[in-house]
Design an enzyme around this catalytic site. Structure first.
Site, PDB file in Angstrom:
ATOM      1  N   HIS A   1      -0.021   0.948   9.758  1.00  0.00           N
ATOM      2  CA  HIS A   1      -1.292   1.533   9.326  1.00  0.00           C
ATOM      3  C   HIS A   1      -2.086   2.029  10.528  1.00  0.00           C
ATOM      4  O   HIS A   1      -3.272   2.318  10.421  1.00  0.00           O
ATOM      5  CB  HIS A   1      -2.132   0.497   8.581  1.00  0.00           C
ATOM      6  CG  HIS A   1      -1.382  -0.259   7.548  1.00  0.00           C
ATOM      7  ND1 HIS A   1      -0.733  -1.439   7.813  1.00  0.00           N
ATOM      8  CD2 HIS A   1      -1.164   0.016   6.243  1.00  0.00           C
ATOM      9  CE1 HIS A   1      -0.142  -1.876   6.693  1.00  0.00           C
ATOM     10  NE2 HIS A   1      -0.379  -1.005   5.734  1.00  0.00           N
TER      11      HIS A   1
ATOM     12  N   GLY B   1       0.821  -1.201   0.000  1.00  0.00           N
ATOM     13  CA  GLY B   1       0.000   0.000   0.000  1.00  0.00           C
ATOM     14  C   GLY B   1       0.853   1.248   0.000  1.00  0.00           C
ATOM     15  O   GLY B   1       1.967   1.258   0.538  1.00  0.00           O
TER      16      GLY B   1
ATOM     17  N   HIS C   1       3.543   4.817   2.829  1.00  0.00           N
ATOM     18  CA  HIS C   1       4.736   4.466   3.596  1.00  0.00           C
ATOM     19  C   HIS C   1       6.001   5.037   2.950  1.00  0.00           C
ATOM     20  O   HIS C   1       7.101   4.569   3.211  1.00  0.00           O
ATOM     21  CB  HIS C   1       4.864   2.950   3.717  1.00  0.00           C
ATOM     22  CG  HIS C   1       3.638   2.282   4.226  1.00  0.00           C
ATOM     23  ND1 HIS C   1       3.102   2.573   5.459  1.00  0.00           N
ATOM     24  CD2 HIS C   1       2.817   1.358   3.668  1.00  0.00           C
ATOM     25  CE1 HIS C   1       2.005   1.832   5.642  1.00  0.00           C
ATOM     26  NE2 HIS C   1       1.804   1.107   4.564  1.00  0.00           N
TER      27      HIS C   1
END
Lengths: 332, 332
Positions: free
Chosen positions: B218, B53, B56
């Site tokens: 997250h 995802g 980051h």
């Protein structure tokens, strides 16, 4: 206030100790609070010294190393370093052919570096100074007479540093630093205020739907408050201010920095850079080199600054020269 | 929500366009959302592909380049990339001797990379996978069966990438990646929650005087909530958790990363690193190499993660090998 610290008054000393532990290429004089190259200055090389309040990391300590600064003098957070500190730095790194002070235009820094230059002269060290004043947002500000010095400092340190490494004289290196400053313009926008360890609370109030347009790197007021707008419009505002002061025409080559103020995610900085690149391309202006990231921060402030340097061939060549510092490293 | 974006749904595509504009050494396949080296893969070199995802950054796109990854597949913010994207990356960078997938242990990523490996096999591309699961905070988590993959990903990508550059076979490169993961442990602490562009509000509530101990990248829950404590005590907690899982003895050499989660000023990360270095020195453990900065972030989250790799001579030598990516660059 939420900070990863032990005590507000210990932040600078402990961070310096951490810098020394993390970077074997640097040595830290804990007593004088000077960060210098571990290997010292080669005799006959012009030495570059910069400094200013802490809280703008990696500026300036992160730019000490081959091809850039010889030493940095960090003050307490958002507080000028003191003349004795600057003198100690000059004495530590003088290679016998003079020292260049690179000074951001804030009243305290200017006065203290001036006094340090006089003290150094008494010690037989020749000092030249480049004053960086690239921020076009406001003419005078909270801590500044004249324009504030911000992002262009990185460009001055890199390009003048490369010329010094190549054997430039003190006059030549100082002149190049002045040329880079004269060719550079910056403009910043804040979405949130920053919090110093000592105060423990945000430096100003900014409503949840507003931004400070033209903010300074200590949270000094800018031109106006506005409703938060899309990145494309923010970039247009910043670029308009920059280009109104230094017009660019098709074919001009530039070095562009999209700089995060400390609390802004990198993914957003790339969204901003995308808009900058597109807007300059529309005008036929060439982005020859670029930096995207956190280089001149304001602690945890969310926001971005844009710096554009109209670069000639000398500057681009010196930009590409090898550099080996914690925050900028290539060619080595 | 205050973000420097145009629209939440456009963030990834626009950031990718910004990455392409900022880094001439990279090429971006906008349709497939793949970031790869502009020069492609040298025939006969094992290709490294990672992904996960977005949010980051600089992971993973910032680690594409000589000596590290060949390609990265960014998903939407905090969302796994899809198998087709990974397959496109593998096809784009396969140098004829196989592709290594480096996968952080989150259920979506694991399933999608597994499917991509099967699709690649059908296309005649041999794929090996290294699963990164270094976070000792919790055994299972919101999006993970088993330990979460965090900071060690940077170590795996750097060290395995260097071995691939030196001509290691797919098996050798995969084995080295697994060795690095097995030698690495991480632990993170959050002072604030992060806000995704899509949700527009913080992912969890954290009172003004508390921290989340053992947080995921997250914002997944950690071990417990605690009153905020001094940096020295936070480091002791993190190191205790790491060393309880992988004891270190005097003379052991380590690679240490003090990683900002996105909203934490660099000066604080150096305060933290100072404590880590002192605590390890007390035990006689050698910090042979280190990184201090934002490498695996959680958007705008304030906080820090600590990663410790017990490094052997091979790993240190590969760590020192030349690397040329947006976020890590030396020796070139």
């Amino acid at each position: 206030m939420k900070k990863l610290i032990n005590a507000p008054e210990a932040v600078l000393a402990e961070a310096l100790s951490g810098i020394a532990a993390a970077h074997p290429g640097l040595k830290v004089d804990a007593e004088n609070k000077v960060i210098a190259r571990a290997l010292g200055t080669k005799p006959g090389k012009v030495a570059l010294v910069s400094g200013g309040g802490s809280g703008h990391e990696p500026l300036h300590g992160g730019f000490v190393g081959k091809g850039m600064l010889d030493a940095a003098c960090p003050g307490e957070v958002f507080t000028s370093p003191v003349p004795g500190q600057m003198l100690a730095a000059a004495q530590a790194v003088d290679g016998g052919v003079g020292v260049l002070f690179i000074v951001k235009n804030y009243t305290g820094d200017v006065l203290n570096f001036q006094m340090a230059a006089e003290l150094a002269a008494e010690e037989g060290i020749t000092v030249e100074t480049v004053l960086v004043d690239d921020d076009v947002a406001v003419q005078d500000s909270t801590w500044t007479a004249g324009r504030r010095g911000t992002g262009a400092t990185v460009f001055v340190e890199k390009i003048a540093g490369a010329l010094a490494e190549q054997g430039g004289s003190l006059t030549e290196v100082a002149d190049m630093g002045k040329r880079v400053n004269a060719a550079s313009r910056s403009f910043a926008v804040a979405l949130t205020a920053c919090t110093t360890p000592a105060s423990g609370k945000p430096g100003f109030d900014l409503p949840e739907d507003e931004m400070e347009v033209g903010v300074g790197i200590h949270g000094e007021p800018g031109r106006r408050r506005e409703k938060l707008r899309p990145a494309k419009e923010i970039v247009a505002t910043a670029l308009d201010a920059i280009l109104a002061d230094q017009p660019l025409v098709a074919g001009d080559e530039t070095i562009v920095m999209v700089n995060g103020l400390g609390g802004t995610p990198l993914i957003e900085l790339y969204v901003v850079f995308n808009e900058v690149a597109a807007a300059l391309a529309d005008k036929g202006v060439v982005v020859a080199r670029s930096l995207v990231g956190n280089y001149v921060t304001s602690l945890d402030m969310e926001g971005v600054s844009l710096t554009v340097c109209k670069a000639d061939a000398d500057m681009l060549s010196l930009w590409d020269a090898p550099v080996n510092t914690p925050a900028l490293r290539w060619g080595i």
